[in-house]
Design an enzyme around this catalytic site. Structure first.
Site, mmCIF file in Angstrom:
data_model
loop_
_atom_site.group_PDB
_atom_site.id
_atom_site.type_symbol
_atom_site.label_atom_id
_atom_site.label_comp_id
_atom_site.label_asym_id
_atom_site.label_seq_id
_atom_site.Cartn_x
_atom_site.Cartn_y
_atom_site.Cartn_z
ATOM 1 C CB CYS A 96 133.485 21.549 5.575
ATOM 2 S SG CYS A 96 133.445 20.062 4.043
ATOM 3 C CB CYS A 192 136.862 18.556 6.103
ATOM 4 S SG CYS A 192 135.657 18.341 5.058
#
Ligand code: ATP
Length: 358
Positions: A96, A192
């Protein structure tokens, strides 16, 4: 300076905005929206937006809410599911950071700014060779450089970590003194953008369930059943549903959907000293030369405050890298990243994917 500040609604990135304003900067705030497929969002999303809107008013900053939903699902989720399917242990947070927060964000919006500021606990440092290196945070407990081990030199050179010199307690204190509305908001946990959903539910949604045997490694005895090897990670201790523990996952056979476990507190089978690495990636190059190998390094094979120490070697003919740890490492899981630091645990040099024995 033209700064884009990535804000999440959490306390760390709110203090980032405060500190940038204190320095006389005028950042533009960006909230990246990902949302869950199908249900359009999670419950904390509206609260996040409210907080960021409040911040933008208080500090007089421009605020943009942007979406990287499609990119996240096409890249990070696909990588995660693909790894799990192959019996590997993925790290969606690292992907991410590399692909979303500092990849697609840069491509679409960040490119128009001189710097991108985030609330990561990390720093940048100019090395003796004048290169910019990613470096560890002042707060060693909160240090997040492990999750940044896949980013590249260009990304590092553009990043600002305005709270990297602070302890978390100092960040909270600033938030309380400044009366930020999220001063006492809980830290986000887990993956995340997926943090709010249960990891196992997420995996189940994509891979379903399939019963298989749990076998004791030493005896070959079947001692239980699991619902699919993809729910289990090497080194895992909890969630096996076995009595007479502690039991540790020591291996998997993905073709036959078998989980191998070992019993006891300190059994040798849980430990290893050699971590062969694939696709070794150095963020800003290395502070040593080709002929220096093997080099003494510090490293982490998962996100923990503690470092391990060992040597990094490079095979002369194949160029393949391996880590040799000084002390035994528990639960070496293929697919997981090993992040390499200098011996002083200051510079975060890069990372490689732990692979099976060569
Ligand atoms: N949805 C988002 N939009 C924009 N930036 C984000 C978003 N989520 C996280 N970030 C950025 O990445 C940084 C690290 O995120 P992480 O999830 O690790 O920390 P966090 O505990 O959520 O931090 P914070 O207290 O700032 O929310 C944040 O400080 C912020 O700068």
């Amino acid at each position: 300076m033209n700064i884009a500040a990535l804000v999440s609604g959490g306390v760390d990135s709110a203090v980032v905005v405060h500190r940038l304003k204190e320095r006389g900067e005028d950042p533009t705030l960006f909230y990246i929206r990902i949302g869950m497929e199908g249900d359009g969002g999670d419950c904390s999303f509206e609260e996040d937006i409210e907080i960021v809107t409040w911040l933008s008013h208080k500090y007089g900053c421009r605020f943009e809410e942007v979406s990287l939903h499609k990119e996240y699902w096409e890249h990070v989720i696909e990588y995660t599911i693909d790894s799990v399917k192959r019996g590997l242990t993925p790290n969606p947070d690292m992907m991410c950071n590399k692909l979303i927060k500092f990849g697609f964000f840069e491509k679409y919006w960040g490119k128009d700014f001189d710097k991108i500021a985030t609330g990561h606990y990390a720093n940048t440092t100019i090395g003796p060779d004048n290169r910019i290196y990613l470096s560890t945070a002042a707060d060693k407990q909160k240090d997040q450089t492990y999750f940044l081990g896949q980013i590249n030199a260009l990304q590092v050179s553009k990043l600002l970590f305005p709270i990297g010199d602070l302890q978390k307690s100092e960040v909270r204190q600033i938030a309380i003194e400044t009366k930020l509305p999220n001063a006492r908001r809980r830290d986000s946990q887990g993956i995340c953008f997926l943090g709010k959903i249960n990891y196992n539910d997420f995996i189940k949604r994509y891979l379903g369930e399939k019963k298989g045997a749990i076998i004791e490694l030493e005896t070959g005895r079947k001692i239980g059943e699991h619902n699919g090897f993809w729910f289990h990670t090497i080194g895992q201790r909890k969630g096996l549903g076995l009595s007479g523990g502690p039991w540790y996952v020591t291996g998997k056979n993905t073709d036959e959907n078998i989980i191998y476990v070992s019993n006891g507190y300190e059994t040798e089978k849980q430990y290893g000293k050699v971590l062969p690495l694939d696709g070794m990636h150095f963020i800003s190059g290395t502070p040593w030369n080709e002929h220096d190998y093997p080099v003494e390094v510090a490293f982490k094979n998962r996100h923990t405050p503690e470092f391990s120490r060992g040597t990094l070697s490079r095979h002369e003919l194949t160029g393949a890298y391996s880590l040799h740890s000084e002390s035994p490492i528990q639960g070496i899981a293929p697919g997981q990243f090993a992040v390499i630091y200098d011996r002083e645990q200051r510079l975060c040099l890069g990372s490689g994917v732990i692979t099976t024995e060569r």
